[in-house]
Scaffold this motif. Structure first.
Motif, mmCIF file in Angstrom:
data_model
loop_
_atom_site.group_PDB
_atom_site.id
_atom_site.type_symbol
_atom_site.label_atom_id
_atom_site.label_comp_id
_atom_site.label_asym_id
_atom_site.label_seq_id
_atom_site.Cartn_x
_atom_site.Cartn_y
_atom_site.Cartn_z
ATOM 1 N N ARG A 245 1.036 -1.125 0.200
ATOM 2 C CA ARG A 245 0.041 -0.022 0.118
ATOM 3 C C ARG A 245 0.814 1.184 0.049
ATOM 4 O O ARG A 245 1.942 1.196 0.536
ATOM 5 N N PRO A 246 0.626 2.315 -0.732
ATOM 6 C CA PRO A 246 1.404 3.514 -0.630
ATOM 7 C C PRO A 246 1.353 4.103 0.864
ATOM 8 O O PRO A 246 0.501 4.179 1.447
ATOM 9 N N LYS A 247 2.487 4.645 1.160
ATOM 10 C CA LYS A 247 2.769 4.891 2.381
ATOM 11 C C LYS A 247 2.311 6.248 2.711
ATOM 12 O O LYS A 247 1.861 6.481 3.838
ATOM 13 N N TRP A 248 2.295 6.831 1.924
ATOM 14 C CA TRP A 248 1.493 8.412 1.925
ATOM 15 C C TRP A 248 0.000 8.167 2.240
ATOM 16 O O TRP A 248 -0.396 8.999 3.094
ATOM 17 N N ALA A 249 -0.517 7.256 1.869
ATOM 18 C CA ALA A 249 -2.038 7.064 2.344
ATOM 19 C C ALA A 249 -2.322 5.889 3.353
ATOM 20 O O ALA A 249 -3.468 6.172 4.067
ATOM 21 N N TYR A 250 -1.495 4.931 3.516
ATOM 22 C CA TYR A 250 -1.670 4.023 4.542
ATOM 23 C C TYR A 250 -0.568 3.906 5.474
ATOM 24 O O TYR A 250 -0.302 3.091 6.046
ATOM 25 N N GLY A 251 -0.074 5.041 5.735
ATOM 26 C CA GLY A 251 1.193 4.962 6.781
ATOM 27 C C GLY A 251 1.097 5.375 8.236
ATOM 28 O O GLY A 251 1.645 4.954 9.166
ATOM 29 N N ASN A 252 -0.311 5.627 8.222
ATOM 30 C CA ASN A 252 -0.598 6.114 9.681
ATOM 31 C C ASN A 252 -2.034 5.141 10.163
ATOM 32 O O ASN A 252 -2.657 5.011 9.259
ATOM 33 N N ARG A 253 -2.203 5.055 11.194
ATOM 34 C CA ARG A 253 -3.603 4.264 11.747
ATOM 35 C C ARG A 253 -4.696 5.276 11.640
ATOM 36 O O ARG A 253 -4.294 6.493 12.092
ATOM 37 N N ILE A 254 -5.869 4.887 11.722
ATOM 38 C CA ILE A 254 -7.011 5.736 12.046
ATOM 39 C C ILE A 254 -6.967 6.276 13.094
ATOM 40 O O ILE A 254 -7.240 7.550 13.183
ATOM 41 N N HIS A 255 -6.400 5.465 14.096
ATOM 42 C CA HIS A 255 -6.488 5.954 15.502
ATOM 43 C C HIS A 255 -5.419 7.183 15.696
ATOM 44 O O HIS A 255 -5.454 7.807 16.580
ATOM 45 N N ASP A 256 -4.356 7.221 14.797
ATOM 46 C CA ASP A 256 -3.399 8.276 15.103
ATOM 47 C C ASP A 256 -4.046 9.692 14.932
ATOM 48 O O ASP A 256 -3.675 10.664 15.529
ATOM 49 N N LEU A 257 -4.903 10.012 13.883
ATOM 50 C CA LEU A 257 -5.456 11.170 13.645
ATOM 51 C C LEU A 257 -6.895 11.390 13.820
ATOM 52 O O LEU A 257 -7.486 12.148 13.411
ATOM 53 N N CYS A 258 -7.297 10.249 14.549
ATOM 54 C CA CYS A 258 -8.946 10.474 14.746
ATOM 55 C C CYS A 258 -9.362 11.529 15.498
ATOM 56 O O CYS A 258 -8.866 11.894 16.614
ATOM 57 N N GLU A 259 -10.409 12.200 15.204
ATOM 58 C CA GLU A 259 -10.943 13.271 15.945
ATOM 59 C C GLU A 259 -11.671 12.870 17.225
ATOM 60 O O GLU A 259 -11.930 13.809 18.023
ATOM 61 N N ARG A 260 -11.768 11.460 17.482
ATOM 62 C CA ARG A 260 -12.340 11.165 19.001
ATOM 63 C C ARG A 260 -11.201 10.653 19.656
ATOM 64 O O ARG A 260 -11.181 10.087 20.804
ATOM 65 N N ARG A 261 -9.748 10.886 19.365
ATOM 66 C CA ARG A 261 -8.724 10.298 20.002
ATOM 67 C C ARG A 261 -8.557 10.914 21.388
ATOM 68 O O ARG A 261 -8.211 10.095 22.445
ATOM 69 N N GLY A 262 -8.880 12.164 21.504
ATOM 70 C CA GLY A 262 -8.734 12.554 23.178
ATOM 71 C C GLY A 262 -9.703 11.998 24.092
ATOM 72 O O GLY A 262 -9.191 11.872 24.971
ATOM 73 N N HIS A 263 -10.629 11.524 23.619
ATOM 74 C CA HIS A 263 -11.544 10.694 24.331
ATOM 75 C C HIS A 263 -11.299 9.297 24.650
ATOM 76 O O HIS A 263 -11.331 8.890 25.766
ATOM 77 N N PHE A 264 -10.660 8.784 23.843
ATOM 78 C CA PHE A 264 -9.859 7.474 24.069
ATOM 79 C C PHE A 264 -8.889 7.734 25.247
ATOM 80 O O PHE A 264 -8.946 7.123 26.199
ATOM 81 N N ASP A 265 -7.973 8.785 24.998
ATOM 82 C CA ASP A 265 -6.701 8.855 26.058
ATOM 83 C C ASP A 265 -7.443 9.382 27.441
ATOM 84 O O ASP A 265 -7.056 8.901 28.489
ATOM 85 N N ALA A 266 -8.698 9.912 27.433
ATOM 86 C CA ALA A 266 -9.383 10.495 28.422
ATOM 87 C C ALA A 266 -10.169 9.153 29.138
ATOM 88 O O ALA A 266 -10.840 9.352 30.231
ATOM 89 N N GLY A 267 -10.589 8.141 28.441
ATOM 90 C CA GLY A 267 -11.297 7.084 29.045
ATOM 91 C C GLY A 267 -12.656 7.302 28.817
ATOM 92 O O GLY A 267 -13.584 6.823 29.662
ATOM 93 N N GLU A 268 -13.149 8.073 27.810
ATOM 94 C CA GLU A 268 -14.507 8.341 27.716
ATOM 95 C C GLU A 268 -14.834 7.780 26.393
ATOM 96 O O GLU A 268 -14.509 8.028 25.309
ATOM 97 N N PHE A 269 -15.767 6.611 26.898
ATOM 98 C CA PHE A 269 -16.194 5.683 25.669
ATOM 99 C C PHE A 269 -17.558 5.637 25.583
ATOM 100 O O PHE A 269 -18.384 5.811 26.429
#
Length: 385
Positions: A245-269
């Motif tokens: 897969r092209p790394k420029w498109a598939y080099g990061n996980r969905i989780h890395d730049l997810c708009e809800r990532r802050g809630h994951f780190d804060a334990g808000e599910f």
């Protein structure tokens, strides 16, 4: 000459080589875009977006604009194997023409079963002529998995009843580049789900040539066009990951730049769809989101002309751009069991590594602290008001 200068010089040489090829269109791309109501300013903005998406310096923007002007000089052959045609449909279904779709229209599309008017013997003759006339020049795009059981007899097509396996292997022989469009073509998709009676496989498993996988169910139009533009400008394959897969498109996980990532780190599910957490945009991990194990740029590129994406719409990622996702990412709306997590992804963030790989809940270190504090509040110990 440093790496940047060498790459820039390579792109300039490529544009010069393209300019010497015959054009298939009577009108220029500027005329075509103007006729569709697209201003030159929007065209340059698109070129700048492609440059940024491919993680290249802004100095390449004019080169991508120039390469796009000669997009009609590289013939495309698009084959359909075992699939739902969703990748093509999602690409052409928009409420207004986008520069992505118009650039694709401008490219010389020699064969595409969904879009062409010809059928039957005439369509098959068009394909045969394109493969002969443009041997060594055309880009082959394949949509759908390739059934291989019973010598490919599970998929026959055309008036001669040829197998999809024979068609794709023949077309691959003289292709300048081969792109697998969508997860079915890249990894077999749902057709390859256990027990896989048709022996469906990704294109790279049935041809001997190098293949670029552009997975997704469906992939975004940006990933398709971006991959095409990279080859158009440089004439070579982009940097690929271990799944091609092209790394420029598939080099990061969905989780890395997810708009809800802050809630994951804060334990808000989100505990159930429709609860207060869901209304407040909390993390969907406990509802089966596979973002931590899925490599794609959906969170930045999005769909429907960059308007939204599944997580933004309130449903977790299902991991559709990963190999064997139908078998390994289920159940769809439950977290992956811990023993599968260890096999699927050994590079989960340091934040939450232990609990994410050892429990079904997947609450990170920050989440543990948050839950502890919340429980402490309930006992009247501390007030955060």
């Amino acid at each position: 000459m440093n790496g940047f200068d060498a790459l820039y010089a390579k792109a300039k040489d490529r544009i010069q080589a393209l300019s010497e090829l015959p054009s298939f269109k009577e009108e220029s791309i500027e005329q075509m875009l103007e006729g569709r109501g697209i201003e030159r300013r929007d065209f340059i903005k698109w070129a700048a977006g492609i440059t940024a998406m491919l993680a290249l310096p802004s100095q390449f923007t004019p080169l991508f604009a120039e390469a796009a002007k000669m997009a009609d000089r590289i013939p495309l052959v698009w084959l359909h194997m075992a699939e739902c045609t969703g990748c093509s449909e999602s690409f052409i279904r928009s409420d207004a023409p986008t520069v992505d779709s118009l650039i694709f229209d401008y490219i010389s599309l020699e064969y595409h079963e969904t879009l062409m008017a010809a059928s039957g013997w005439q369509a098959e003759e068009n394909l045969n002529q394109a493969l002969k006339k443009y041997a060594g020049r055309y880009i082959l795009l394949v949509e759908g998995g390739v059934p291989t059981a019973m010598n490919g007899q599970y998929l026959t097509m055309g008036p001669q009843g040829r197998t999809g396996l024979s068609v794709v292997t023949e077309a691959a022989k003289d292709a300048a580049a081969i792109f697998s469009i969508g997860t079915c073509a890249a990894f077999g998709g749902i057709q390859a789900a256990a027990p896989n009676p048709t022996g469906a496989k990704g294109v790279d498993k049935v041809v001997s040539q190098s293949v670029i996988n552009v997975p997704g169910c469906p992939p975004s139009a940006s990933n398709i066009v971006g991959t095409l533009m990279h080859f158009l400008l440089f004439g070579t394959l982009p940097a690929l990951d271990r799944y091609h897969r092209p790394k420029w498109a598939y080099g990061n996980r969905i989780h890395d730049l997810c708009e809800r990532r802050g809630h994951f780190d804060a334990g808000e599910f989100v505990e159930s769809f429709g609860d207060d957490g869901a209304k407040d945009g909390w993390c969907l991990y406990k509802q089966g989101c596979k973002g931590p194990y899925t490599f794609n740029n959906c969170s930045t590129e999005r769909f429907n002309q960059h308007v939204n994406w599944p997580i933004g719409a309130g449903h977790g990622c299902m991991g559709c751009s990963e190999p064997d996702f139908w078998d390994t990412m289920g159940p769809l709306e439950k977290p992956i069991d811990s023993h599968l997590v260890m096999g699927l992804n050994s590079t989960v963030d340091k934040i939450g590594t232990t609990l994410l790989t050892a429990t079904l809940v997947g609450i990170g270190a920050h989440a543990v602290a948050s839950i502890f504090m919340n429980k402490h509040d309930e006992k009247g110990g501390v007030s955060h008001g």
